[in-house]
Design an enzyme around this catalytic site. Structure first.
Site, PDB file in Angstrom:
ATOM      1  N   LEU A   1      -7.294  -4.820   6.632  1.00  0.00           N
ATOM      2  CA  LEU A   1      -7.125  -6.441   5.738  1.00  0.00           C
ATOM      3  C   LEU A   1      -7.646  -5.385   3.981  1.00  0.00           C
ATOM      4  CD1 LEU A   1      -8.221  -9.317   7.970  1.00  0.00           C
ATOM      5  CD2 LEU A   1      -5.955  -8.527   6.692  1.00  0.00           C
TER       6      LEU A   1
ATOM      7  N   LEU B   1      10.862 -20.597  -3.488  1.00  0.00           N
ATOM      8  CA  LEU B   1       9.680 -19.614  -2.813  1.00  0.00           C
ATOM      9  C   LEU B   1       8.580 -20.309  -4.113  1.00  0.00           C
ATOM     10  CD1 LEU B   1       8.964 -17.308  -1.646  1.00  0.00           C
ATOM     11  CD2 LEU B   1      10.338 -16.130  -2.791  1.00  0.00           C
TER      12      LEU B   1
ATOM     13  N   ARG C   1     -10.898   2.458 -10.009  1.00  0.00           N
ATOM     14  CA  ARG C   1      -9.897   3.943 -10.085  1.00  0.00           C
ATOM     15  C   ARG C   1     -10.110   4.135 -11.880  1.00  0.00           C
ATOM     16  NH1 ARG C   1      -4.222   1.934  -6.606  1.00  0.00           N
ATOM     17  NH2 ARG C   1      -5.374   1.374  -4.856  1.00  0.00           N
TER      18      ARG C   1
ATOM     19  N   ASP D   1       0.706  -1.299   0.335  1.00  0.00           N
ATOM     20  CA  ASP D   1       0.188   0.456   0.489  1.00  0.00           C
ATOM     21  C   ASP D   1       0.924   1.725  -0.278  1.00  0.00           C
ATOM     22  OD1 ASP D   1      -2.395   1.898   0.080  1.00  0.00           O
ATOM     23  OD2 ASP D   1      -3.065   1.044   2.086  1.00  0.00           O
ATOM     24  N   GLY D   2      -0.179   2.573  -0.583  1.00  0.00           N
ATOM     25  CA  GLY D   2       0.808   3.931  -0.342  1.00  0.00           C
ATOM     26  C   GLY D   2       1.354   4.300  -1.940  1.00  0.00           C
TER      27      GLY D   2
ATOM     28  N   GLY E   1       0.498   5.273  -4.377  1.00  0.00           N
ATOM     29  CA  GLY E   1       0.132   6.983  -4.938  1.00  0.00           C
ATOM     30  C   GLY E   1       0.689   7.833  -3.793  1.00  0.00           C
TER      31      GLY E   1
ATOM     32  N   HIS F   1       3.251   3.891  -8.808  1.00  0.00           N
ATOM     33  CA  HIS F   1       3.156   1.885  -8.820  1.00  0.00           C
ATOM     34  C   HIS F   1       4.100   1.384  -9.391  1.00  0.00           C
ATOM     35  CE1 HIS F   1      -0.655   2.608  -7.886  1.00  0.00           C
ATOM     36  NE2 HIS F   1      -1.550   3.484  -9.188  1.00  0.00           N
TER      37      HIS F   1
END
Length: 251
Positions: free
Chosen positions: A205, A141, A81, A30-31, A33, A47
């Site tokens: 969440l 992984l 968006r 998140d974050g 923008g 982004h």
């Protein structure tokens, strides 16, 4: 346990005993923008900066022996968006796989795309499926990319599939238990996340892995995702390692 190339130097840098390192980490990235706005840049610049951060976090996860890493790349709600921003997010995901897929494959990373195919352009789907097919047998992984993902939608999908199996006589109603439900989720065959990390100061969440996160430890960080360095990542894991996980018992 999956075999992986673990770095002794990385373990020493982390400063956590191997047995306390989470096997499955989920991240809400998140974050982007807000990071861009604070610098007078466009949201798409944020982004892009966030996409470039993924490389280091995937590598750091392998270095310390994390076996599963799940990244929230695009939610079902993100369709709200602006169209140009959605298109930019899709283009960046395609760019990420074009740039990274060969290295991910060499490093034994198994890519899984979890989410719905609805409304995803065919050219995007082809790139995602190619990444999955190319890496499906890799032993190290597991990198889950939650794309066009929503946890409530995932559970509806699981319930419908189980209902169909009951209707066809493949399973009985009494056979439906927690293990059965887990086997019908997008993350089937993987352990539930031990740790959830969300960046940018938000503490919710956002319809992410609601079933799977039942007993995960949560770490919320103020750093925006483009500022989520390996050191910040290790800080979150150290917080996790200091906690006592009781799973409803007394520990």
């Amino acid at each position: 346990m999956k075999p992986s190339v673990i770095s002794k130097a990385a373990i020493e840098r982390l400063g956590v005993k191997s047995e306390l390192i989470p096997k499955h980490i989920a991240i809400i990235m998140d974050g982007n923008g807000r990071w861009a706005k604070a610098r007078g840049k466009k949201r798409t610049d944020g982004h892009r900066a966030g996409m470039e951060r993924i490389h280091d976090i995937v590598k750091a996860s392998q270095d310390i022996g994390v076996e599963h890493l799940t990244l929230y790349a695009f939610s079902c709600e993100n369709w709200k968006r602006p169209k140009l921003e959605v298109q930019a997010l899709f283009s960046l995901l395609v760019e990420y796989f074009h740039k990274e897929i060969d290295e991910l494959n060499r490093n034994g990373v198994c890519i899984r795309i979890i989410g719905q195919n609805d409304n995803i352009p065919d050219n995007i789907l082809r790139v995602l499926r190619h990444a999955e097919d190319l890496t499906k047998d890799n032993p190290n992984l597991t990198l889950n990319i939650a794309f066009n993902y929503g946890s409530r939608q995932e559970m509806v999908h699981a319930v419908r599939n189980m209902a169909n199996e009951v209707a066809m006589g493949a399973i009985g109603v009494d056979e439906i238990d927690e293990a059965m439900i887990s086997s019908h989720l997008y993350t089937a065959g993987q352990p539930d996340p031990d740790l959830l990390i969300r960046t940018s100061g938000e503490q919710r969440l956002s319809n992410y892995l609601l079933y799977q996160l039942a007993y995960a430890e949560f770490v919320f960080l103020d750093e925006h995702w483009p500022d989520f360095t390996v050191d910040v990542y290790y800080k979150a894991i150290r917080q996790y390692a200091q906690r006592s996980r009781r799973f409803g018992g007394l520990g």
